[in-house]
Design an enzyme around this catalytic site. Structure first.
Site, PDB file in Angstrom:
ATOM      1  N   GLY A  15     -31.978 -47.830  -0.007  1.00  0.00           N
ATOM      2  CA  GLY A  15     -31.706 -47.753   1.437  1.00  0.00           C
ATOM      3  C   GLY A  15     -32.149 -46.388   1.943  1.00  0.00           C
ATOM      4  O   GLY A  15     -33.316 -46.032   1.832  1.00  0.00           O
ATOM      5  N   GLY A  18     -17.822 -56.670   7.420  1.00  0.00           N
ATOM      6  CA  GLY A  18     -19.286 -56.684   7.505  1.00  0.00           C
ATOM      7  C   GLY A  18     -19.970 -55.980   6.339  1.00  0.00           C
ATOM      8  O   GLY A  18     -21.178 -55.747   6.384  1.00  0.00           O
ATOM      9  N   GLU A  34     -21.993 -60.144   2.591  1.00  0.00           N
ATOM     10  CA  GLU A  34     -22.565 -61.321   3.245  1.00  0.00           C
ATOM     11  C   GLU A  34     -21.617 -62.512   3.074  1.00  0.00           C
ATOM     12  O   GLU A  34     -20.791 -62.528   2.154  1.00  0.00           O
ATOM     13  CB  GLU A  34     -23.888 -61.693   2.548  1.00  0.00           C
ATOM     14  CG  GLU A  34     -24.897 -60.584   2.462  1.00  0.00           C
ATOM     15  CD  GLU A  34     -25.822 -60.540   3.668  1.00  0.00           C
ATOM     16  OE1 GLU A  34     -25.849 -61.511   4.427  1.00  0.00           O
ATOM     17  OE2 GLU A  34     -26.499 -59.511   3.829  1.00  0.00           O
ATOM     18  N   ASP A  51     -29.101 -58.123  -6.933  1.00  0.00           N
ATOM     19  CA  ASP A  51     -29.647 -57.076  -6.064  1.00  0.00           C
ATOM     20  C   ASP A  51     -29.851 -55.775  -6.863  1.00  0.00           C
ATOM     21  O   ASP A  51     -30.923 -55.151  -6.802  1.00  0.00           O
ATOM     22  CB  ASP A  51     -28.652 -56.860  -4.907  1.00  0.00           C
ATOM     23  CG  ASP A  51     -29.029 -55.728  -3.992  1.00  0.00           C
ATOM     24  OD1 ASP A  51     -29.860 -55.942  -3.100  1.00  0.00           O
ATOM     25  OD2 ASP A  51     -28.488 -54.605  -4.178  1.00  0.00           O
ATOM     26  N   LYS A  77     -33.377 -53.593  -8.078  1.00  0.00           N
ATOM     27  CA  LYS A  77     -33.571 -52.161  -7.795  1.00  0.00           C
ATOM     28  C   LYS A  77     -33.818 -51.357  -9.076  1.00  0.00           C
ATOM     29  O   LYS A  77     -34.719 -50.517  -9.122  1.00  0.00           O
ATOM     30  CB  LYS A  77     -32.345 -51.629  -7.040  1.00  0.00           C
ATOM     31  CG  LYS A  77     -32.221 -52.241  -5.644  1.00  0.00           C
ATOM     32  CD  LYS A  77     -30.882 -51.903  -5.015  1.00  0.00           C
ATOM     33  CE  LYS A  77     -30.794 -52.401  -3.578  1.00  0.00           C
ATOM     34  NZ  LYS A  77     -29.454 -52.202  -3.009  1.00  0.00           N
TER      35      LYS A  77
HETATM   36  N1  LIG Z   1     -30.127 -54.540   6.038  1.00  0.00           N
HETATM   37  C1  LIG Z   1     -30.135 -53.547   5.162  1.00  0.00           C
HETATM   38  O1  LIG Z   1     -29.210 -52.736   5.105  1.00  0.00           O
HETATM   39  C2  LIG Z   1     -31.275 -53.407   4.196  1.00  0.00           C
HETATM   40  C3  LIG Z   1     -31.324 -52.266   3.339  1.00  0.00           C
HETATM   41  C4  LIG Z   1     -32.404 -52.107   2.491  1.00  0.00           C
HETATM   42  C5  LIG Z   1     -33.390 -53.099   2.422  1.00  0.00           C
HETATM   43  N2  LIG Z   1     -33.276 -54.206   3.230  1.00  0.00           N
HETATM   44  C6  LIG Z   1     -34.314 -55.226   3.121  1.00  0.00           C
HETATM   45  O2  LIG Z   1     -34.931 -55.409   4.379  1.00  0.00           O
HETATM   46  C7  LIG Z   1     -35.375 -56.743   4.516  1.00  0.00           C
HETATM   47  C8  LIG Z   1     -34.790 -57.356   5.786  1.00  0.00           C
HETATM   48  O3  LIG Z   1     -33.387 -57.316   5.722  1.00  0.00           O
HETATM   49  P1  LIG Z   1     -32.481 -57.449   7.035  1.00  0.00           P
HETATM   50  O4  LIG Z   1     -31.081 -57.232   6.591  1.00  0.00           O
HETATM   51  O5  LIG Z   1     -33.019 -56.613   8.133  1.00  0.00           O
HETATM   52  O6  LIG Z   1     -32.697 -59.000   7.352  1.00  0.00           O
HETATM   53  P2  LIG Z   1     -32.539 -59.751   8.741  1.00  0.00           P
HETATM   54  O7  LIG Z   1     -31.482 -59.106   9.560  1.00  0.00           O
HETATM   55  O8  LIG Z   1     -32.426 -61.200   8.386  1.00  0.00           O
HETATM   56  O9  LIG Z   1     -33.913 -59.500   9.492  1.00  0.00           O
HETATM   57  C9  LIG Z   1     -35.087 -60.177   9.126  1.00  0.00           C
HETATM   58  C10 LIG Z   1     -36.076 -60.093  10.288  1.00  0.00           C
HETATM   59  O10 LIG Z   1     -37.275 -60.764   9.900  1.00  0.00           O
HETATM   60  C11 LIG Z   1     -37.614 -61.732  10.885  1.00  0.00           C
HETATM   61  N3  LIG Z   1     -38.168 -62.896  10.181  1.00  0.00           N
HETATM   62  C12 LIG Z   1     -37.609 -63.608   9.184  1.00  0.00           C
HETATM   63  N4  LIG Z   1     -38.435 -64.622   8.813  1.00  0.00           N
HETATM   64  C13 LIG Z   1     -39.529 -64.520   9.588  1.00  0.00           C
HETATM   65  C14 LIG Z   1     -40.727 -65.270   9.689  1.00  0.00           C
HETATM   66  N5  LIG Z   1     -40.960 -66.324   8.895  1.00  0.00           N
HETATM   67  N6  LIG Z   1     -41.631 -64.880  10.599  1.00  0.00           N
HETATM   68  C15 LIG Z   1     -41.399 -63.835  11.422  1.00  0.00           C
HETATM   69  N7  LIG Z   1     -40.288 -63.077  11.364  1.00  0.00           N
HETATM   70  C16 LIG Z   1     -39.370 -63.427  10.470  1.00  0.00           C
HETATM   71  C17 LIG Z   1     -36.330 -62.090  11.597  1.00  0.00           C
HETATM   72  O11 LIG Z   1     -36.644 -62.507  12.904  1.00  0.00           O
HETATM   73  P3  LIG Z   1     -35.506 -63.078  13.892  1.00  0.00           P
HETATM   74  O12 LIG Z   1     -34.713 -61.894  14.287  1.00  0.00           O
HETATM   75  O13 LIG Z   1     -36.272 -63.666  15.027  1.00  0.00           O
HETATM   76  O14 LIG Z   1     -34.728 -64.074  13.093  1.00  0.00           O
HETATM   77  C18 LIG Z   1     -35.595 -60.738  11.564  1.00  0.00           C
HETATM   78  O15 LIG Z   1     -35.977 -59.937  12.659  1.00  0.00           O
HETATM   79  C19 LIG Z   1     -34.941 -57.463   3.228  1.00  0.00           C
HETATM   80  O16 LIG Z   1     -36.003 -57.420   2.294  1.00  0.00           O
HETATM   81  C20 LIG Z   1     -33.796 -56.596   2.741  1.00  0.00           C
HETATM   82  O17 LIG Z   1     -33.602 -56.689   1.336  1.00  0.00           O
HETATM   83  C21 LIG Z   1     -32.267 -54.367   4.118  1.00  0.00           C
END
Ligand SMILES: NC(=O)c1ccc[n+]([C@@H]2O[C@H](COP(=O)([O-])OP(=O)(O)OC[C@H]3O[C@@H](n4cnc5c(N)ncnc54)[C@H](OP(=O)(O)O)[C@@H]3O)[C@@H](O)[C@H]2O)c1
Length: 406
Positions: free
Chosen positions: A112, A165, A168, A179, A183
């Protein structure tokens, strides 16, 4: 972050970052951002000749993998936060990036907001890394911290983490260790210069940790953490994820709640520990924008230093062959010679005991509860000893056992 810190980012790169397009699934969803041209045509973004850098923040493999491959093959730099993508396909994607002379960055995929990939690739790169021990999953650290501080059960702590929150609705990838396995697989690949097969990595989650284990660990001077460990072993590696007892005076023992950490032992640098917020939108943005700035400096300055060739094929030792110490909690008949019989059962497998705690478990039924710690031994031997305890009649039940890391 790109909007709020635009001036500083421009100064640091030497040119401005322009957001050409933002790909989403649902263009009508309110997002609280302005000035970003939204599109659902994500393929058009990776094919757009104006675009120099693609940030992949979709997650999962479909369509992220094909988009990243296409972007790299098309000569675009890529920054991703996707641990599954890099853990499973990092070696191949790195090769494509190297062949095309572009950059693939994935700092946010591992810690992160905590810089872990860049320090291992750069400042620590001259060291032989002898050990990595990480607390790399925030959800499980929140749950274990609540269990320790409030005496909650795993189920109670998980429910509370979900309400706040921190977990999940489907917490499986976090609580079952997947996960963290992604990493540590990525970190091990960078540290040892060869990528492991993530499916070979032993993973055990925290569902079986009971509050009694946390209480006994506390009495014995330990805390229980979900650890992700990687160390070289000849031309193979030991890479594993499981809950473990950590001595209270180890710096990792005091990494609590949403905080994550990585403790690195290098042959020249000695011990180094990185710690901070391992998830959340702002820390993750910090890592993604840091990678983007790195790429921006390369394109502006005409030279890169971050993509190095990493091969795959790092063989991981089966868990039965590792050597460590163990904690085991038993229910035993409260009668003479039981302790001797238990020590004999362990001794027959070359396992020697190092500490013991005991209390009355059920006075009427004449049962006691014993916790034993072992010296370091081979896991196969420890398991064989534990398996022999109930059949030998000296133990009524094996409640739980955990590894102990020093
Ligand atoms: N959240 C964290 O704290 C965190 C930390 C480190 C790494 N990550 C990594 O970051 C990545 C995203 O995580 P997140 O938590 O941000 O997920 P998220 O909230 O589900 O966001 C995913 C985004 O991708 C878009 N998306 C999904 N499928 C798509 C498609 N087929 N075409 C176009 N856009 C698409 C979604 O659009 P819509 O909004 O329109 O649905 C959304 O904006 C993952 O790989 C996760 O492991 C997250």
């Amino acid at each position: 972050m790109l909007g709020e810190n635009a001036d500083a980012i421009r100064r640091k790169i030497g040119r401005a970052v322009e957001v050409v397009a933002v790909g989403v699934r649902d263009a009508g969803k309110p997002r609280g951002i302005s000035g970003a041209p939204l599109t659902t045509d994500v393929e058009a973004i990776v094919d757009d000749s104006q675009v120099e850098v693609v940030l992949e923040l979709i997650g999962g493999l479909d369509p992220a993998l094909s988009l990243v491959e296409r972007a790299l093959a098309g000569g675009k730099h890529v920054v991703t936060a996707n641990k599954e993508l890099i853990a499973k396909h990092g070696a191949r994607l790195t090769r494509i990036a190297t062949d095309r002379g572009v950059e693939l960055h994935f700092e946010a995929a591992v810690g992160g907001g905590i810089p872990l990939v860049q320090p291992l690739r750069h400042q620590l790169a001259g060291n032989d890394v002898l050990r990595l021990i990480g607390i790399l999953n925030g959800t499980t650290n929140v749950i274990l911290t609540r269990m320790a501080d409030q005496g909650a059960s795993f189920e109670e702590a998980l429910e509370e983490a979900q309400a706040l929150g921190y977990a999940e609705a489907d917490p499986a990838s976090d609580v079952d260790g997947t996960d963290a396995a992604y990493k540590i697989s990525i970190l091990g690949g960078i540290a040892f210069g060869r990528w492991p097969d993530v499916d070979q990595i032993f993973r055990e989650g925290i569902r079986a940790v009971q509050r009694e284990d946390i209480r006994f660990a506390d009495i014995l001077g330990y805390r229980i953490k979900l650890l992700a460990i990687a160390e070289p072993h000849g031309d193979r590696a030991i890479i594993r994820v499981h809950p473990a007892l950590v001595r209270k005076d180890h710096p990792l023992a005091s990494v609590s709640g949403v905080y994550n950490a990585l403790w690195v032992h290098g042959d020249f640098v000695g011990d180094v520990m990185f710690s901070g917020r391992g998830a959340g939108s702002e820390p993750t943005a910090s890592a993604v924008v840091g990678d983007l700035i790195d790429i921006g400096r390369g394109t502006a300055g005409g030279g890169f230093g971050s993509v190095e060739p990493i091969e795959d094929g790092l063989d991981v030792l089966p868990i039965e062959e590792i050597r460590t110490s163990y904690y085991v909690r038993l229910i035993v008949p409260d009668r003479p010679r039981v302790l001797g019989a238990i020590a004999t059962a362990f001794g027959e497998q070359e396992v020697s005991l190092s500490a013991m705690e005991m209390r009355v478990y059920d006075q009427a039924a004449e049962l006691g509860e014993i916790v034993l710690m072992t010296h370091a031994c081979k896991e196969a031997h420890f398991r064989a000893a534990v398996d022999s305890l109930v059949p030998s009649g000296c133990v009524v039940r094996v409640c739980n056992w955990l590894r102990v890391e020093s």
